[in-house]
Design a protein around this motif. Structure first.
Motif, short mmCIF file in Angstrom:
data_model
loop_
_atom_site.label_atom_id
_atom_site.label_comp_id
_atom_site.label_asym_id
_atom_site.label_seq_id
_atom_site.Cartn_x
_atom_site.Cartn_y
_atom_site.Cartn_z
N MET A 1 70.13 78.83 154.68
CA MET A 1 69.86 78.00 155.86
C MET A 1 71.07 77.12 156.15
SD MET A 1 66.56 75.62 156.71
CE MET A 1 65.51 77.05 156.90
N LEU A 2 71.41 77.01 157.42
CA LEU A 2 72.60 76.26 157.83
C LEU A 2 72.22 74.85 158.25
CD1 LEU A 2 74.28 79.02 160.01
CD2 LEU A 2 74.73 78.49 157.62
N ASN A 3 72.99 73.87 157.75
CA ASN A 3 72.76 72.48 158.14
C ASN A 3 73.43 72.20 159.48
OD1 ASN A 3 71.29 71.64 155.86
ND2 ASN A 3 73.18 71.53 154.67
N ALA A 4 72.70 71.53 160.37
CA ALA A 4 73.20 71.28 161.72
C ALA A 4 73.05 69.81 162.09
CB ALA A 4 72.44 72.14 162.72
N ILE A 5 73.98 69.33 162.91
CA ILE A 5 73.83 68.03 163.54
C ILE A 5 74.00 68.21 165.04
CG2 ILE A 5 74.63 66.74 161.53
CD1 ILE A 5 77.26 66.25 162.99
N ILE A 6 73.44 67.28 165.79
CA ILE A 6 73.49 67.33 167.26
C ILE A 6 74.06 66.00 167.75
CG2 ILE A 6 72.17 67.74 169.37
CD1 ILE A 6 69.88 68.75 167.45
N VAL A 7 74.95 66.08 168.74
CA VAL A 7 75.51 64.88 169.35
C VAL A 7 75.40 65.03 170.87
CG1 VAL A 7 77.45 63.28 169.45
CG2 VAL A 7 77.18 64.78 167.45
N ASP A 8 74.61 64.17 171.49
CA ASP A 8 74.44 64.21 172.95
C ASP A 8 73.95 62.84 173.40
OD1 ASP A 8 73.76 64.73 175.64
OD2 ASP A 8 73.32 66.83 175.16
N ASP A 9 74.63 62.25 174.37
CA ASP A 9 74.24 60.91 174.82
C ASP A 9 73.03 60.94 175.76
OD1 ASP A 9 76.04 62.16 176.76
OD2 ASP A 9 75.91 60.27 177.85
N GLU A 10 72.66 62.13 176.25
CA GLU A 10 71.46 62.25 177.09
C GLU A 10 70.25 62.44 176.19
OE1 GLU A 10 71.78 65.16 180.16
OE2 GLU A 10 73.89 64.72 180.54
N ILE A 11 69.36 61.46 176.15
CA ILE A 11 68.24 61.48 175.22
C ILE A 11 67.34 62.69 175.43
CG2 ILE A 11 66.21 60.21 174.40
CD1 ILE A 11 68.93 58.99 173.68
N GLY A 31 71.00 65.76 161.13
CA GLY A 31 71.09 64.49 161.84
C GLY A 31 71.27 64.71 163.32
N SER A 32 70.90 63.70 164.12
CA SER A 32 71.11 63.76 165.57
C SER A 32 71.62 62.40 166.03
CB SER A 32 69.82 64.13 166.30
OG SER A 32 68.80 63.17 166.05
N TYR A 33 72.53 62.42 167.01
CA TYR A 33 73.21 61.19 167.41
C TYR A 33 73.38 61.14 168.92
CZ TYR A 33 74.52 61.66 162.50
OH TYR A 33 74.49 61.83 161.13
N SER A 34 73.18 59.97 169.46
CA SER A 34 73.46 59.76 170.88
C SER A 34 74.81 59.07 171.08
CB SER A 34 72.35 58.91 171.52
OG SER A 34 72.26 57.64 170.87
N GLN A 35 75.43 58.65 169.96
CA GLN A 35 76.74 58.00 170.02
C GLN A 35 77.72 58.75 169.12
OE1 GLN A 35 75.99 53.96 168.82
NE2 GLN A 35 75.27 53.34 170.85
N ALA A 36 78.83 59.15 169.71
CA ALA A 36 79.83 59.93 168.97
C ALA A 36 80.39 59.13 167.79
CB ALA A 36 80.95 60.35 169.91
N GLU A 37 80.60 57.84 168.00
CA GLU A 37 81.21 57.01 166.95
C GLU A 37 80.34 56.96 165.69
OE1 GLU A 37 80.82 56.18 170.07
OE2 GLU A 37 82.82 55.75 170.89
N LYS A 38 79.03 56.86 165.87
CA LYS A 38 78.13 56.82 164.72
C LYS A 38 78.15 58.14 163.95
CE LYS A 38 73.40 55.71 163.30
NZ LYS A 38 72.04 55.33 163.75
N CYS A 39 78.17 59.23 164.70
CA CYS A 39 78.25 60.56 164.08
C CYS A 39 79.52 60.68 163.25
CB CYS A 39 78.22 61.64 165.15
SG CYS A 39 78.68 63.28 164.56
#
Length: 364
Positions: A1-11, A31-39
């Motif tokens: 299984m592949l680990n994935a994160i998502i980054v998108d400022d549109e909720i 993990g999922s992030y709406s802010q690139a800096e936090k990711c």
């Protein structure tokens, strides 16, 4: 299984993508992030996934910039861009990522991306030996004595590779690279194009089993010589030895001739390479000229003559080699050949450069 994160400022888009990932049998949502800096901060702390689903248009650090920063942390991470751009813009981004998803994202299209990820993981075996690169004459890359056909994503990606090669593993500032490759762009625009080109170049080599071909450090890039065996470095080593030592061997001269298969980067025309190309050619001719003199002193006239002819095959109007060859032919009582050489040199000089040879045959 592949680990994935998502980054998108549109909720809304972020939640929809989370739903796709959670319901996938092949992905685990790390993990999922709406802010690139936090990711980016969490990635720098070691929270590394296998794949990043990344929106391109975000405030602050945009998706392209974040993708480059992610690659600087671990270039083996796959990036899937999420974009609302039309198909013409998407074509450009497709060169720089494993895949792209065009908003609004359908389940079928998402499944296709997951399949691409699954197919890629584990299928390409990392190569253990170095790529041999000969940049003299026509560019040649080989692996285990077989020609390596690199699928350059763009012409600029090939030029970037050769520009990094030109620096022989030394660090090169991002601004310098971008400025040389895109001199007509603003610095920021050129840097952004550089980031995507670095990404696509790494991806092209990674797909054939070579990881970490380019490394970065605080605003600099360099070619990772752990993956490459450069004829350019061998050439410079031989030249240095011949320059500093009169006791070089005939084997070293033969190897120098073998390495120098033609002018540096002969089959491409890059303005930044002109001066270095001329410098290398001069060093090569001077080295052979010195070796020819040594053979002459050792009364190995045939070897001396052959080296002088090798120089003139490269540059027929190279005056020191012409005069030494004519003198050598005269010394060996090859009068007819010496006069033919002199007359051919004189006529070519007049025809090609409009210059009359001032020294007479008898004075050579």
């Amino acid at each position: 299984m592949l680990n994935a994160i998502i980054v998108d400022d549109e909720i809304h888009a972020l939640e929809r993508m989370k739903d796709f990932v959670i319901k996938s049998d092949s992905l685990n949502l790390l993990g999922s992030y709406s802010q690139a800096e936090k990711c980016l901060k969490e990635l720098e702390q070691g929270k590394l996934p296998d794949v990043v689903f990344l929106d391109i248009q975000m405030p602050g650090v945009n998706g392209l910039e974040l993708a480059q920063k992610i690659q600087d942390i671990d270039e083996n991470l796959d990036v899937v861009f999420i974009t609302a751009y039309d198909n013409y813009a998407v074509d450009a981004f497709e060169l720089n990522a494993l895949d792209y998803l065009l908003k609004p994202i359908s389940k079928q299209r998402f499944k296709k991306t997951v399949q691409r990820l699954k197919e890629k993981q584990g299928l390409v075996e990392e190569k253990s030996e170095k790529i041999k690169v000969n940049s003299f004459g026509q560019l040649d890359l080989s692996y285990q004595e077989e020609k390596l056909n690199i699928k350059w994503p763009t012409l600029k990606s090939q030029e970037l590779f050769l520009l990094l090669l030109d620096h022989k593993g030394n660090l090169v500032a991002i601004n310098k690279l971008a400025g040389k490759l895109w001199p007509d762009k603003t610095q920021q625009k050129a840097n952004n194009i550089l980031y995507t080109t670095i990404y696509s170049l790494r991806k092209a080599f990674r797909e054939i089993g070579f990881k970490k071909i380019i490394t970065s450090k605080r605003g600099y890039y360099r070619l990772n010589l752990d993956n490459f065996d450069l004829a350019l470095l061998e050439f410079e080593t031989l030249i240095t030895k011949i320059k500093s030592n009169s006791a070089f061997s005939s084997e070293e001269i033969e190897q120098l001739i073998k390495v120098y298969q033609g002018p540096y980067l002969e089959d491409v025309d890059y303005e930044w390479a002109y001066n270095y190309k001329a410098k290398l050619e001069k060093e090569y001719k001077d080295a052979l000229l010195k070796a020819a003199d040594n053979y002459y002193k050792q009364q190995k006239f045939q070897k001396s003559e052959q080296l002088l002819k090798t120089i003139l095959e490269l540059d027929f109007l190279f005056d020191p080699a012409q005069k030494k060859l004519i003198k050598l032919l005269k010394f060996q009582a090859k009068e007819e050949l010496a006069r033919m050489q002199y007359n051919q040199y004189r006529m070519t000089l007049s025809r090609d450069l409009g210059i009359e040879l001032k020294i007479s045959y008898d004075d050579i």
